[in-house]
Design a protein around this motif. Structure first.
Motif, mmCIF file in Angstrom:
data_model
loop_
_atom_site.group_PDB
_atom_site.id
_atom_site.type_symbol
_atom_site.label_atom_id
_atom_site.label_comp_id
_atom_site.label_asym_id
_atom_site.label_seq_id
_atom_site.Cartn_x
_atom_site.Cartn_y
_atom_site.Cartn_z
ATOM 1 N N UNK A 1 0.839 -1.199 0.000
ATOM 2 C CA UNK A 1 0.000 0.000 0.000
ATOM 3 C C UNK A 1 0.875 1.250 0.000
ATOM 4 N N UNK A 2 1.906 1.239 0.847
ATOM 5 C CA UNK A 2 2.818 2.389 0.908
ATOM 6 C C UNK A 2 3.473 2.647 -0.442
ATOM 7 N N UNK A 3 4.024 1.587 -1.041
ATOM 8 C CA UNK A 3 4.753 1.752 -2.305
ATOM 9 C C UNK A 3 3.844 2.275 -3.412
ATOM 10 N N UNK A 4 2.673 1.701 -3.519
ATOM 11 C CA UNK A 4 1.747 2.094 -4.582
ATOM 12 C C UNK A 4 1.266 3.531 -4.391
ATOM 13 N N UNK A 5 0.867 3.867 -3.162
ATOM 14 C CA UNK A 5 0.339 5.206 -2.910
ATOM 15 C C UNK A 5 1.418 6.272 -2.949
#
Length: 393
Positions: free
Chosen positions: A283-287
């Motif tokens: 989630x962190x990487x994508x956002x």
């Protein structure tokens, strides 16, 4: 009547994308031996926290360090906010002096200030990736008076780590002056492509073998995506510190919810926690990729500026008006929520609001704290709306 300073950040709060119970239980794959123990009586349980939960927290820290750190002790609290409050209230007295990394979470300086404790700021450099200078820290120490050094790593709001070399210097300074170190590490699991065990920013507990007056606070609220459980902790290699925390804790709560502790014990099973943290990292990487594209677009137009976060769930972004001057962040955020329904935390108002300590003020005019660990669709829509607003301003 005591004056309680408004906790302005809570009024402008953000949240991460939390797991549901169904999602949490689904992580226990068919055929494994991991499951939630529902046979435990719903009683007060252990006042100091269920033993198995305490063991899992200690094991989690040990698994994150390059060297096996033994002789760790933990007290269970209602979230990190309770853990921090207990530490600050237990070990500080009026007239004491502390040093606080800055900018940081408001609780870490507002609680001591309210109790008449002198505060000096260990200021991060926004022009050098929010780095901290150990030489500056040495100059802030008041011999015989400085009781605690308070750090927030990964940093909220900047998303900056504290490298191993700086942490080593910090521990050396604290040990030479018998100063307690409090490290709020609630965001520590959220690294974005950086392995903390290779030397970037290990837990302060990594120095447990060379100095015992160190404290790490954390919880399941951020990287573990379980904020509603309200499970936090105080961890230290010094048993006396934990014993005193537990004594102070008796005045605040009899025990933390037994149901919450059972769920937390399940979530911290090695295979379950690995899956939870993997989900959070994705989630962190994508956002963060979405946010980076957005910021760089408006940075090229002179409207936004930032130091890209490498840890944590937030970014500290400065907004400029069409003439190149920083906006009034409080008014800007109030106007956005009124005009387009978009809520963003005003960084200058919540992290640099007024006098901090010893007459010091530090202005973060125009800064916004952007929380980006939410549903991807929600972040995408929020950035679209903000982009339209920037284009009209």
């Amino acid at each position: 009547m005591n004056y309680i300073e408004p906790f302005v950040l809570d009024d402008w709060g953000t949240c991460v994308d939390p797991l549901s119970l169904d999602e949490l239980f689904a992580l226990s794959a068919e055929g494994t031996t991991t499951s939630l123990d529902t046979s435990t009586p719903i009683s007060y349980g252990s006042v100091t926290g269920q033993p198995q939960l305490r063991e899992r927290i200690i094991e989690y820290y040990q698994s994150q360090l390059s060297k096996n750190v033994t002789d760790l002790h933990v007290a269970i609290t209602q979230g990190t906010i309770s853990a921090n409050y207990l530490v600050l209230d237990t070990f500080l007295r009026p007239g004491d002096h502390i040093i606080v990394q800055y900018p940081t979470y408001q609780q870490l300086f507002s609680v001591p200030r309210r109790r008449g404790i002198g505060i000096s700021l260990w200021k991060a450099d926004p022009n050098n990736d929010w780095s901290l200078d150990p030489e500056q820290l040495k100059q802030l120490v008041k011999k015989g008076r400085t009781k605690m050094i308070v750090i927030n790593k990964p940093n909220n709001p900047t998303g900056a780590p504290i490298p191993s070399a700086v942490l080593g210097e910090l521990v050396k300074i604290a040990a030479e002056n018998n100063i307690i170190i409090l490290a709020d590490e609630v965001f520590r699991p959220l690294y974005h492509g950086v392995n903390p065990d290779i030397g970037n920013s290990p837990s302060i507990i990594a120095w447990a073998g060379c100095y015992r007056n160190i404290i790490s606070t954390g919880s399941l609220s951020k990287g573990f995506a379980l904020p509603g459980l309200r499970i936090g902790w105080v961890l230290s290699p010094n048993l006396q510190i934990i014993d005193e925390i537990n004594l102070a804790r008796d005045y605040i709560t009899l025990s933390v919810s037994g149901i919450d502790q059972e769920l937390a014990t399940f979530a911290l099973l090695p295979d379950i926690r690995t899956k939870i943290l993997s989900r959070s990292e994705k989630i962190c990487a994508s956002n963060l990729a979405l946010l980076t594209d957005f910021i760089e677009k408006w940075k090229s137009k002179g409207r936004l500026s930032w130091v890209k976060p490498v840890v944590g769930a937030s970014a500290f972004i400065q907004v400029f008006d069409s003439t190149g001057h920083p906006v009034n962040d409080k008014e800007y955020c109030e106007r956005m929520i009124r005009d387009i329904g978009l809520l963003i935390v005003p960084g200058g108002y919540t992290f640099g609001n007024g006098e901090v300590g010893n007459g010091e003020r530090w202005d973060f005019k125009g800064y916004l704290r952007i929380g980006f660990v939410c549903e991807k669709e929600l972040l995408t829509e929020a950035l679209r709306v903000w982009g339209e607003y920037l284009g009209k301003d």
